[in-house]
Enzyme design. Sequence first.
Site, PDB file in Angstrom:
ATOM      1  N   LYS A 156      76.716  48.190  36.983  1.00 17.25           N
ATOM      2  CA  LYS A 156      76.381  48.517  38.381  1.00 17.25           C
ATOM      3  C   LYS A 156      74.884  48.807  38.458  1.00 17.25           C
ATOM      4  CE  LYS A 156      78.917  50.988  41.417  1.00 17.25           C
ATOM      5  NZ  LYS A 156      79.371  50.073  42.460  1.00 17.25           N
TER       6      LYS A 156
HETATM    7  N1  PMP Z   1      82.843  45.118  42.944  1.00 15.52           N
HETATM    8  C1  PMP Z   1      81.667  45.609  43.361  1.00 15.52           C
HETATM    9  C2  PMP Z   1      80.519  44.696  43.508  1.00 15.52           C
HETATM   10  C3  PMP Z   1      81.546  46.980  43.656  1.00 15.52           C
HETATM   11  O1  PMP Z   1      80.376  47.475  44.071  1.00 15.52           O
HETATM   12  C4  PMP Z   1      82.669  47.815  43.540  1.00 15.52           C
HETATM   13  C5  PMP Z   1      82.563  49.265  43.900  1.00 15.52           C
HETATM   14  N2  PMP Z   1      82.182  50.071  42.837  1.00 15.52           N
HETATM   15  C6  PMP Z   1      83.870  47.248  43.106  1.00 15.52           C
HETATM   16  C7  PMP Z   1      83.922  45.895  42.812  1.00 15.52           C
HETATM   17  C8  PMP Z   1      85.097  48.076  42.915  1.00 15.52           C
HETATM   18  O2  PMP Z   1      84.988  48.896  41.784  1.00 15.52           O
HETATM   19  P1  PMP Z   1      85.683  50.317  41.735  1.00 15.52           P
HETATM   20  O3  PMP Z   1      87.082  50.120  42.106  1.00 15.52           O
HETATM   21  O4  PMP Z   1      85.511  50.754  40.327  1.00 15.52           O
HETATM   22  O5  PMP Z   1      84.955  51.180  42.705  1.00 15.52           O
END
Ligand code: PMP
Length: 312
Positions: A156
Amino acid sequence: MATPMAFFRGQIVPLEQANINVMTHAFNYGTAVFEGVRGNWNAEQNELYLFRVEDHVKRIRQSAKIMRMGLRFNDEEAANIIQQVVEKSGFKEDVYVRPMIYMSSEIVGVRMHNLEWDFLVYVTPFGSYLDPDQGARCATSSWRRVDDTEIPARAKVNGLYVNNAMAKSEAQLNGFDEAIMLNQDGHVSEGSGENIVMIRNGKLITPAPSDNILEGITLETALELAAKEMGLSVERRSIDRSELYIADEVFMTGTAAHLTPVVEVDRVPVGDGKPGPISKRLQSLYFSSITGRQPAYTSWLTPVYARAGVRA
Ligand code: PMP
């Protein structure tokens, strides 16, 4: 009353005091990694439950490793800092917590090495992101998902989110709720802040990690609930755009978006254009789990205020 707090430069301070200098490397070049953790308020229990904090700590550590940074705290210490920032803020409503590891050197120069990094956490009240009841109307983006050979989507990385922001704005300015990004091969990757799951003939199908997705924690939660509570099987494989048009159901998962049915893709109704039965059942299991109403899944939760009592 609640006062938003932050963990900044090694201390918990009021959010208004957590400010960076304009020369900060991360601000100039996007050289930071972040997480989003939900705190879900349960009014009957007078408790705020942080969801899967340990898994978010694990993921930010992995993101940092990819970016040649690190986290000075062990898993328990980092989870405690997150819980304390929320507890000291005193919120009695749904919140969003943002841990971040960022290049803190105040220096000009594009690189990843020979820089200092630091850990910060802040918290802000946060309601719905997409509409989980009505479902989301999505459009395939003309912006392709960034490839692992460019900026790794499994990390991220703050700067990477320009890619997501382009897709999200294009979708919203064209009258849709959310974008669906295709990867460089033209296969379905993910939403701008959500993973995507398609249901065909009772089976859950979701893109593999090598399709340039973030390895989502809400996705894993949904898939575990589907397998354990509904006996559904899961397949991870590439998905074509046209498959979404003929899917029985589609839903998105994400910390901000929770579990939101997709009711339309490129103006083609998904199923009959209403949230489907499997998505609705899973959504209800998910919401009861994250708010402390499913005894079998309380190990996912950190109760912010009960924890304070235990420590005092
Ligand atoms: N894909 C992206 C690009 C994201 O930013 C997120 C949010 N964090 C997710 C998927 C979903 O991940 P999570 O369920 O861990 O929040």
